[in-house]
Design a protein around this motif. Structure first.
Motif, short mmCIF file in Angstrom:
data_model
loop_
_atom_site.label_atom_id
_atom_site.label_comp_id
_atom_site.label_asym_id
_atom_site.label_seq_id
_atom_site.Cartn_x
_atom_site.Cartn_y
_atom_site.Cartn_z
N ILE A 36 0.84 -1.20 0.00
CA ILE A 36 0.00 0.00 0.00
C ILE A 36 0.87 1.25 0.00
CG2 ILE A 36 -1.59 1.37 1.43
CD1 ILE A 36 -2.99 -1.25 2.15
N ILE A 37 1.93 1.24 0.83
CA ILE A 37 2.83 2.39 0.87
C ILE A 37 3.49 2.61 -0.49
CG2 ILE A 37 4.98 3.26 1.88
CD1 ILE A 37 4.19 1.85 4.49
N GLU A 39 2.55 1.56 -3.50
CA GLU A 39 1.57 1.97 -4.53
C GLU A 39 1.22 3.45 -4.40
OE1 GLU A 39 -3.01 0.85 -5.83
OE2 GLU A 39 -1.91 -0.50 -4.53
N THR A 40 1.06 3.93 -3.16
CA THR A 40 0.71 5.33 -2.94
C THR A 40 1.86 6.25 -3.31
OG1 THR A 40 -0.72 4.62 -1.11
CG2 THR A 40 -0.24 6.97 -1.28
N TYR A 41 3.07 5.89 -2.89
CA TYR A 41 4.24 6.69 -3.23
C TYR A 41 4.40 6.80 -4.76
CZ TYR A 41 6.03 6.68 1.61
OH TYR A 41 6.21 6.88 2.96
N GLN A 42 4.19 5.68 -5.45
CA GLN A 42 4.31 5.70 -6.92
C GLN A 42 3.24 6.60 -7.54
OE1 GLN A 42 4.11 1.53 -7.82
NE2 GLN A 42 6.32 1.21 -7.59
N LYS A 43 2.08 6.62 -6.93
CA LYS A 43 0.98 7.46 -7.42
C LYS A 43 1.37 8.94 -7.42
CE LYS A 43 -3.83 8.62 -6.23
NZ LYS A 43 -4.94 8.32 -5.28
N TYR A 44 2.25 9.32 -6.50
CA TYR A 44 2.70 10.70 -6.39
C TYR A 44 3.99 10.95 -7.18
CZ TYR A 44 -0.80 12.13 -2.98
OH TYR A 44 -1.98 12.47 -2.37
N GLY A 45 4.40 10.00 -7.99
CA GLY A 45 5.53 10.21 -8.88
C GLY A 45 6.89 9.97 -8.28
N PHE A 46 6.95 9.26 -7.15
CA PHE A 46 8.24 8.94 -6.54
C PHE A 46 8.80 7.66 -7.16
CE2 PHE A 46 6.15 11.61 -3.40
CZ PHE A 46 7.17 12.48 -3.04
N ALA A 189 0.98 12.84 0.32
CA ALA A 189 1.30 11.42 0.09
C ALA A 189 1.22 10.62 1.39
CB ALA A 189 2.68 11.31 -0.53
N VAL A 190 1.78 11.17 2.47
CA VAL A 190 1.76 10.47 3.76
C VAL A 190 0.34 10.33 4.27
CG1 VAL A 190 2.45 10.66 6.19
CG2 VAL A 190 4.11 11.16 4.37
N ALA A 191 -0.45 11.39 4.15
CA ALA A 191 -1.85 11.33 4.60
C ALA A 191 -2.63 10.28 3.82
CB ALA A 191 -2.51 12.70 4.44
N GLU A 192 -2.38 10.18 2.51
CA GLU A 192 -3.08 9.18 1.70
C GLU A 192 -2.66 7.77 2.07
OE1 GLU A 192 -4.16 8.28 -2.98
OE2 GLU A 192 -3.66 10.31 -2.32
N VAL A 193 -1.37 7.57 2.38
CA VAL A 193 -0.92 6.26 2.84
C VAL A 193 -1.70 5.84 4.08
CG1 VAL A 193 0.99 5.05 3.98
CG2 VAL A 193 1.43 6.30 1.88
N LEU A 194 -1.79 6.73 5.04
CA LEU A 194 -2.47 6.40 6.30
C LEU A 194 -3.95 6.11 6.07
CD1 LEU A 194 -0.76 9.00 8.63
CD2 LEU A 194 -0.31 6.55 8.50
N LEU A 197 -4.35 2.72 4.55
CA LEU A 197 -4.11 1.65 5.52
C LEU A 197 -5.27 1.50 6.50
CD1 LEU A 197 -0.33 2.23 6.35
CD2 LEU A 197 -1.31 0.28 5.12
N GLY A 198 -6.16 2.49 6.52
CA GLY A 198 -7.33 2.39 7.40
C GLY A 198 -7.31 3.30 8.60
N PHE A 199 -6.31 4.20 8.70
CA PHE A 199 -6.29 5.16 9.81
C PHE A 199 -7.29 6.27 9.53
CE2 PHE A 199 -2.15 3.13 10.19
CZ PHE A 199 -2.03 2.97 11.56
N LYS A 200 -8.24 6.40 10.43
CA LYS A 200 -9.30 7.39 10.22
C LYS A 200 -8.98 8.71 10.89
CE LYS A 200 -13.13 4.15 9.52
NZ LYS A 200 -12.30 2.96 9.33
N GLU A 201 -8.30 8.67 12.02
CA GLU A 201 -7.97 9.90 12.75
C GLU A 201 -6.46 9.96 12.98
OE1 GLU A 201 -10.20 10.27 16.31
OE2 GLU A 201 -12.15 10.15 15.32
N PHE A 202 -5.85 11.00 12.49
CA PHE A 202 -4.43 11.24 12.71
C PHE A 202 -4.15 12.72 12.52
CE2 PHE A 202 -5.04 10.09 8.26
CZ PHE A 202 -4.35 11.08 7.59
N VAL A 203 -3.02 13.15 13.07
CA VAL A 203 -2.61 14.55 12.97
C VAL A 203 -1.18 14.60 12.47
CG1 VAL A 203 -2.16 16.69 14.24
CG2 VAL A 203 -4.16 15.31 14.82
#
Length: 480
Positions: A36-37, A39-46, A189-194, A197-203
């Motif tokens: 998942i990490i 795939e998401t990073y690649q989505k942002y062009g990394f 990118a980091v927010a989308e990874v979380l 992964l199923g994290f609903k609440e984070f700061v």
């Protein structure tokens, strides 16, 4: 008289402290999170990058601050070079013991010789190796280089919950631009990874090294003691306010200056809006040029990232000394602390080459993510329930071993993951084993089935059994 047998000492079969053996269920969980990490990073062009586990010691030393340097796993020189260094070290040690009047100087020489016993080290993080690559291969990289890297790192740290001496970091970094759009993109990118992964609440906690410098200078802490102050502040969530005060006093920082900083933090903690916090920071740093610059950057980031869960945290310090600008951490709750962090490090690449190249990045800690996800029951149940094999081929008797092997190969050639039971056990034992390892299907070819060109197929979940033509068995399993 019989000789008494010596009791054989039991071998220590545990891994080294702070290291782990990772069994299949946990490997699948790790693969799930990393996929998942990635795939998401690649989505942002990394783009992907890998670097060696071992770096030259000089590459790593001096990049992380005094405390970080002490946590680097050093590797001794080998063969004749090690013997030569040991001889020098022993000679200096002996001279130190004999010449007490020159103890201080010889002790320093002895320490220096001790450091020279090593020339390589296990990488401490993935950022410094990236900076080395960027300096070494600059002609091959594009002007704006974006890379992701998911590899293990090693730190001689005290192990604890979610803290190991060998662990994976999942990094993204963007090199070549000083624009605050880079920080915003990294945040996204980091927010989308979380979220994926199923994290609903984070700061995402945000601060700025220049804001911190402005705060410390406005509080009367001279430049020579600011690094000590930052090291102490970085431990605030671990040792609390009293612990930080004790550390700062021990490092020669005045009580009056400490109180000014802590009063600011207390005031900011009572504010809920980023705009209010930013105003309070601007008021405190006043005309300090470093504080003003940092506040300006924070304002730009907040303007670009309006839809992201960002909160300014003026006490956030980030211990690594190479950070120069915005710094950030991800907070998903107090049960384990930060899941990752990062920041801008515009001076690091220049330490390896002539050109100063701006850079910003973020690192997610895989082990901490895994701990939180397991405790919260966030993994799909099938990860633990399903074996990597689609089907198990049984062995009817000794005479049918070759035919069972041929059947397994046929099914593998048709794209199935096939486990071949290794012995001609009783069929009940073979089915019991298949149930223990959660294989979904078992095939049996007894004498009657073989004569008819058929295969018995058993669904291990439902218990249903059917007879299928041998040439159709793979299609039947795939269709289920």
């Amino acid at each position: 008289m019989k000789e008494k047998k010596e009791k054989k000492e039991k071998s220590n079969t545990s891994p080294a402290r702070g290291m782990r053996d990772i069994l299949s269920v946990d490997v699948r969980r790790r693969d799930y999170v990393m996929s998942i990490i990635k795939e998401t990073y690649q989505k942002y062009g990394f783009e992907p990058l890998e670097t060696p586990a071992i770096e030259n010691l000089e590459t790593l030393m001096g990049k992380y601050g005094d405390e970080g340097n002490q946590l680097i796993f050093k590797i001794l020189k080998r063969g004749e070079k090690l013997d030569q260094e040991l001889a020098k070290f022993n000679e200096l040690t002996e001279s130190t013991e004999l010449a007490n009047s020159e103890h201080s100087e010889n002790s320093e020489n002895s320490k220096s010789s001790g450091n020279s016993l090593a020339d390589l080290a296990l990488r401490y993080d993935l950022t410094v190796p990236l900076a080395r690559v960027a300096a070494n291969r600059s002609s091959e990289l594009p002007k704006f280089y974006r890379r992701y890297q998911i590899q293990p790192v090693w730190r001689a740290d005290k192990p604890g919950r979610g803290r190991f001496r060998e662990f994976y970091q999942c990094d993204i970094d963007a090199i070549g631009s000083g624009s605050m759009l880079v920080e915003t993109d990294v945040f996204s990118a980091v927010a989308e990874v979380l979220k994926n992964l199923g994290f609903k609440e984070f700061v995402i906690k945000l601060n700025h090294r220049q804001v911190l410098r402005g705060i410390l200078e406005a509080a009367g802490i001279e430049e020579a003691r600011q690094t000590d102050a930052l090291v102490a502040l970085d431990k605030l969530d671990k040792i609390g306010t009293d612990g930080v005060v004790g550390e700062m006093l021990k490092r020669g920082i005045s009580e009056a200056s400490i109180n000014k900083v802590l009063e600011l933090f207390k005031k900011i903690n009572s504010l809920s809006e980023n705009a209010e916090i930013l105003d309070a920071l601007k008021d405190f740093v006043g005309e300090n040029q470093f504080g003003q610059l940092g506040c300006k950057d924070l304002g730009e980031i907040l303007g670009f990232a309006k839809d992201l869960p960002i909160k300014i945290d003026a006490s956030l310090a980030r211990g690594l000394s190479y950070y120069t600008g915005a710094i950030m951490e991800v907070d998903v709750g107090k049960e384990i602390g930060s899941l990752g962090g990062g920041g801008r490090y515009d001076g690091l690449i220049g330490m390896f080459g002539k050109e100063q190249i701006p850079a910003c990045g973020f690192s997610l800690g895989l082990e901490r993510i895994l701990v939180v996800m397991e405790e919260r029951g966030m993994f799909p149940p099938e990860i633990a329930a399903v074996n990597s094999a689609d089907v198990m081929v049984t062995i009817w008797n000794e005479e049918s071993v070759a035919d069972s092997l041929a059947l397994a190969q046929e099914l593998r050639a048709q794209g199935l993951h096939v486990l071949l039971y290794p012995e001609a056990d009783k069929m009940g034992k073979q089915f019991k084993y298949a149930g223990q390892i959660n294989v979904p299907y078992v095939v049996v070819q007894g004498d009657d089935e073989k004569a008819a060109g058929m295969i018995a197929l058993k669904n291990m979940q439902s218990g249903e059994q059917e007879t299928v033509k041998r040439e159709d068995i793979a299609k039947r399993i795939k269709a289920a």
